[in-house]
Motif scaffolding. Structure first.
Motif, PDB file in Angstrom:
ATOM      1  N   GLU A 189       5.287  11.777  -3.914  1.00 53.31           N
ATOM      2  CA  GLU A 189       4.008  12.068  -5.024  1.00 53.31           C
ATOM      3  C   GLU A 189       2.865  12.201  -4.174  1.00 53.31           C
ATOM      4  OE1 GLU A 189       2.094  11.637  -8.541  1.00 53.31           O
ATOM      5  OE2 GLU A 189       4.174  11.628  -8.067  1.00 53.31           O
ATOM      6  N   THR A 190       2.886  11.549  -2.894  1.00 45.97           N
ATOM      7  CA  THR A 190       1.753  11.565  -1.980  1.00 45.97           C
ATOM      8  C   THR A 190       1.664  12.809  -1.163  1.00 45.97           C
ATOM      9  OG1 THR A 190       1.802   9.277  -1.618  1.00 45.97           O
ATOM     10  CG2 THR A 190       0.421  10.543  -0.026  1.00 45.97           C
ATOM     11  N   ALA A 191       2.619  13.650  -1.032  1.00 47.31           N
ATOM     12  CA  ALA A 191       2.802  14.820  -0.210  1.00 47.31           C
ATOM     13  C   ALA A 191       2.046  15.937  -1.048  1.00 47.31           C
ATOM     14  CB  ALA A 191       4.062  15.382   0.103  1.00 47.31           C
ATOM     15  N   ASP A 192       1.172  16.580  -0.106  1.00 41.97           N
ATOM     16  CA  ASP A 192       0.212  17.644  -0.574  1.00 41.97           C
ATOM     17  C   ASP A 192       0.365  18.809   0.323  1.00 41.97           C
ATOM     18  OD1 ASP A 192      -1.991  19.221  -1.511  1.00 41.97           O
ATOM     19  OD2 ASP A 192      -3.574  17.896  -1.136  1.00 41.97           O
ATOM     20  N   PRO A 193       0.523  20.020  -0.345  1.00 37.64           N
ATOM     21  CA  PRO A 193       1.038  21.537   0.255  1.00 37.64           C
ATOM     22  C   PRO A 193      -0.158  21.852   0.886  1.00 37.64           C
ATOM     23  CG  PRO A 193       1.022  21.763  -2.244  1.00 37.64           C
ATOM     24  CD  PRO A 193       0.888  20.294  -1.801  1.00 37.64           C
ATOM     25  N   ASP A 194      -1.408  21.473   0.720  1.00 38.07           N
ATOM     26  CA  ASP A 194      -2.524  21.846   1.250  1.00 38.07           C
ATOM     27  C   ASP A 194      -3.304  21.132   2.343  1.00 38.07           C
ATOM     28  OD1 ASP A 194      -2.819  24.242  -0.612  1.00 38.07           O
ATOM     29  OD2 ASP A 194      -3.079  22.941  -2.035  1.00 38.07           O
ATOM     30  N   THR A 195      -2.589  20.201   2.891  1.00 35.22           N
ATOM     31  CA  THR A 195      -3.184  19.438   3.800  1.00 35.22           C
ATOM     32  C   THR A 195      -1.994  18.608   4.672  1.00 35.22           C
ATOM     33  OG1 THR A 195      -4.696  17.592   4.477  1.00 35.22           O
ATOM     34  CG2 THR A 195      -3.441  17.157   2.478  1.00 35.22           C
ATOM     35  N   PHE A 196      -2.247  18.446   6.214  1.00 37.94           N
ATOM     36  CA  PHE A 196      -1.481  17.593   6.858  1.00 37.94           C
ATOM     37  C   PHE A 196      -2.012  16.318   7.217  1.00 37.94           C
ATOM     38  CE2 PHE A 196       0.171  21.808   8.429  1.00 37.94           C
ATOM     39  CZ  PHE A 196       1.771  21.532   7.939  1.00 37.94           C
ATOM     40  N   HIS A 197      -3.183  16.243   6.534  1.00 36.71           N
ATOM     41  CA  HIS A 197      -3.872  15.077   6.760  1.00 36.71           C
ATOM     42  C   HIS A 197      -3.999  13.966   5.879  1.00 36.71           C
ATOM     43  CE1 HIS A 197      -5.251  17.018  10.577  1.00 36.71           C
ATOM     44  NE2 HIS A 197      -5.445  17.875   9.852  1.00 36.71           N
ATOM     45  N   TYR A 198      -3.565  12.618   6.029  1.00 36.44           N
ATOM     46  CA  TYR A 198      -3.567  11.708   5.060  1.00 36.44           C
ATOM     47  C   TYR A 198      -4.342  10.273   5.571  1.00 36.44           C
ATOM     48  CZ  TYR A 198      -0.143  15.003   3.166  1.00 36.44           C
ATOM     49  OH  TYR A 198       0.458  16.028   2.792  1.00 36.44           O
ATOM     50  N   PRO A 199      -4.610   9.529   4.878  1.00 36.17           N
ATOM     51  CA  PRO A 199      -5.192   8.087   4.945  1.00 36.17           C
ATOM     52  C   PRO A 199      -3.986   7.452   5.737  1.00 36.17           C
ATOM     53  CG  PRO A 199      -5.949   8.462   2.726  1.00 36.17           C
ATOM     54  CD  PRO A 199      -4.848   9.619   3.254  1.00 36.17           C
ATOM     55  N   ALA A 200      -3.988   6.506   6.608  1.00 34.57           N
ATOM     56  CA  ALA A 200      -3.260   5.865   7.441  1.00 34.57           C
ATOM     57  C   ALA A 200      -2.035   5.155   6.574  1.00 34.57           C
ATOM     58  CB  ALA A 200      -3.896   4.869   8.557  1.00 34.57           C
ATOM     59  N   VAL A 201      -2.701   4.539   5.399  1.00 34.40           N
ATOM     60  CA  VAL A 201      -1.961   3.916   4.715  1.00 34.40           C
ATOM     61  C   VAL A 201      -0.747   4.475   4.156  1.00 34.40           C
ATOM     62  CG1 VAL A 201      -3.211   4.187   2.600  1.00 34.40           C
ATOM     63  CG2 VAL A 201      -1.936   1.978   2.647  1.00 34.40           C
ATOM     64  N   HIS A 202      -0.820   5.791   3.893  1.00 40.04           N
ATOM     65  CA  HIS A 202       0.266   6.572   3.360  1.00 40.04           C
ATOM     66  C   HIS A 202       1.465   7.093   4.667  1.00 40.04           C
ATOM     67  CE1 HIS A 202      -1.271   6.714  -0.538  1.00 40.04           C
ATOM     68  NE2 HIS A 202      -2.334   7.022  -0.114  1.00 40.04           N
ATOM     69  N   MET A 203       0.868   7.148   5.987  1.00 33.80           N
ATOM     70  CA  MET A 203       1.693   7.586   6.754  1.00 33.80           C
ATOM     71  C   MET A 203       2.845   6.692   7.114  1.00 33.80           C
ATOM     72  SD  MET A 203       0.281  10.655   7.220  1.00 33.80           S
ATOM     73  CE  MET A 203       0.985  11.159   8.875  1.00 33.80           C
ATOM     74  N   ARG A 204       4.262   7.542   7.041  1.00 34.61           N
ATOM     75  CA  ARG A 204       5.425   6.957   7.295  1.00 34.61           C
ATOM     76  C   ARG A 204       6.285   7.533   8.421  1.00 34.61           C
ATOM     77  NH1 ARG A 204       6.870   3.497   3.195  1.00 34.61           N
ATOM     78  NH2 ARG A 204       5.983   3.814   1.167  1.00 34.61           N
ATOM     79  N   GLY A 205       7.348   6.761   9.012  1.00 31.24           N
ATOM     80  CA  GLY A 205       7.796   7.447  10.200  1.00 31.24           C
ATOM     81  C   GLY A 205       8.609   8.534   9.655  1.00 31.24           C
TER      82      GLY A 205
END
Length: 536
Positions: free
Chosen positions: A520-536
């Motif tokens: 749901e969070t993944a966006d095809p127009d960016t590689f950059h996300y708030p740290a709270v969304h980043m997973r391994g």
């Protein structure tokens, strides 16, 4: 404790005895006195220099510490480490490569030395009814629906290693071995050199962030140069290196003193001038641009297979690439997953030890993402990173790979002794050096045959394992065939240890919360996300 006063007293006593002995007038005593004077000079120098506290406090004998430190790796490897606990590769593993490369039997007597009940031990299920058919020369077809020139590749190939990192003779030996064994040699990001073309082996041309071999004067991608080089008959596929296991997210600098006329001509860079491979790419900055570049590469290379290679860092970023594939309706023909345990390229310790996902985790993540997005049947998966034996091939195919690549295994088949001097230009066997006095000792004909022998024997052992498991095709392998000890009493299959998505599950709604949230969070127009969304 021996301290400086004691050392100086001993030196003084030696000087007195030497002076008295000179009265003997024997030439041997004069030689002894010369040696004593040499020790005096060393002692004075040690006490006056300011770089090494050990030498100031312990003149003369302090040098023994540095001598011991110099030969420590060799002492460790040859006299101390056991057959199964050396690193990066233990003695048993290296011996298997050497013996297979020489055409010798790699069998071992008297049972395993491994602790088969220890947590982390991995093994495969065998069958009470082994297959009567052992596959010879197993191949995998690479080329999706948009590929005009699909390629049938061996399941085991030479991983990315550049001319410049490897010596001319090492590149030629691997090229000859690949030709003899009918498998692929990966050029690495250093471009297609004359040595990669010497014996006519099939090639995968890797394009890194420096775009060597297809670059403009200012370091950008040159489509016309790429088109020209991609037409070379030996080039069977082209792909982009997003990142590599040894140093994911880090660029590199080729010093000017290493850029001789030969390397400059191969890479299309100025002679004698340092060249940067930046950590980022100019051809893309978003998942959508990366996917579109796959289409550009396919158009320019005449419809040959295209792909990209990465060491996985984030579930979210890769899912964004999958979304871009779906929205653009463009898919690569293959993706190579490199593990963080990869390592032919020299890297800072922090990167080698602490950056990127291990191959097992990265491969399972990519396989699952493609399955869940309904894309897996269009894309073949390769795996690289400490792939050496037939078991390694089977293991990686159990968890998602269609083929595997090996760099250090092929280096050892070419003569590498794991001296770990690859970045110093002093490789003692002439594999990873540009010093002619060292690489000319590497016999191309002999080592080329050894590379072919190693490949053929290792693939044969993988096929034999497959038959012992009661299977007739590598495509039948799955996570239920591979087990890992989780404690001394229990071994669990990879089907039990990991969550596995069903085809199209991400599109219809997955039962796994972490995958659902990431999709749901993944966006095809960016590689950059708030740290709270980043997973391994």
């Amino acid at each position: 404790m021996i301290t400086r006063p004691y050392i100086l007293a001993i030196l003084a006593l030696i000087n007195v005895l030497g002076a008295l002995a000179v009265w003997d007038l024997s030439p041997w005593w004069w030689i002894l006195m010369a040696f004593i004077l040499f020790l005096d000079v060393v002692a004075i120098y040690d006490m006056l220099q300011k770089k090494h506290s050990i030498l100031r406090n312990f003149p003369v004998i302090g040098h023994l510490r540095y001598m011991g430190e110099t030969i420590r790796p060799e002492m460790q490897q040859y006299f101390i480490e056991r057959n199964f606990d050396g690193a990066p590769f233990d003695r048993d593993t290296r011996t298997v490569v050497y013996e297979r490369a020489k055409g010798l039997s790699s069998k071992k007597s008297f049972g395993t030395e491994r602790k088969i009940n220890a947590p982390g031990y991995e093994y495969v299920r065998h069958s009470m009814a082994p297959s009567q058919h052992v596959i010879e020369d197993p191949r995998v077809d690479i080329g999706g629906p948009d590929c005009a020139q699909p390629y049938s590749a061996s399941v085991f190939n030479i991983s990315a290693m550049s001319f410049g990192s490897l010596s001319p003779n090492a590149v030629m030996a691997m090229n000859k071995g690949a030709k003899l064994g009918n498998f692929v040699q990966d050029t690495g990001e250093g471009a297609i050199s004359p040595y990669h073309l010497k014996y006519g082996a099939d090639l995968y041309w890797q394009l890194g962030s420096g775009y060597f071999g297809a670059r403009t004067e200012d370091g950008d991608f040159d489509p016309e140069l790429f088109r020209e080089k991609a037409k070379i008959p030996q080039v069977k596929a082209t792909y982009l290196k997003v990142s590599q296991g040894a140093k994911p997210g880090l660029g590199g600098m080729l010093p000017g003193h290493k850029v001789n006329e030969e390397i400059a001509a191969t890479r299309h860079v100025p002679v004698g001038k340092g060249v940067m491979s930046p950590p980022y790419h100019r051809v893309y900055s978003t998942p959508r641009e990366l996917v579109r570049f796959m289409g550009t590469m396919r158009e320019l290379n005449g419809g040959k297979p295209v792909g990209f290679k990465l060491c996985v860092g984030s579930q979210l970023e890769f899912l964004a690439v999958c979304k871009a594939m779906l929205e653009e309706n463009i898919t690569p023909d293959f993706i190579i997953v490199d593990g963080a345990e990869g390592g032919t390229g020299a890297a800072p310790l922090e990167y080698s030890d602490r950056v990127g996902l291990p191959l097992t985790d990265g491969l399972i993540l990519v396989h699952n993402a493609l399955v869940g997005a309904g894309l897996r049947d269009r894309i073949k998966l390769g795996a690289s990173g400490k792939v050496i034996t037939g078991f390694d091939i089977v293991k990686r195919m159990c968890i998602g790979a269609d083929f595997v690549n090996s760099a250090r295994g092929m280096m050892m088949a070419t003569g590498c002794i794991q001296s770990q001097l690859c970045h110093t230009n002093t490789c003692p066997v002439g594999v990873a050096t540009q010093d002619p006095s060292l690489w000319k000792a590497l016999d191309v004909d002999d080592k080329g045959q050894r590379v072919a022998n190693y490949h053929n024997a290792t693939v044969a052992e993988a096929a034999s394992l497959l038959a012992s498991m009661g299977l007739n095709s590598f495509s039948e392998l799955g996570p239920s065939h591979l087990l890992r000890r989780t404690n001394e009493q229990v071994g669990e299959t990879y089907a039990e240890l990991y969550n596995w998505l069903q085809p199209g599950e991400l599109l219809s709604g997955t039962r796994f919360h972490n995958w659902a949230e990431a999709w749901e969070t993944a966006d095809p127009d960016t590689f950059h996300y708030p740290a709270v969304h980043m997973r391994g």
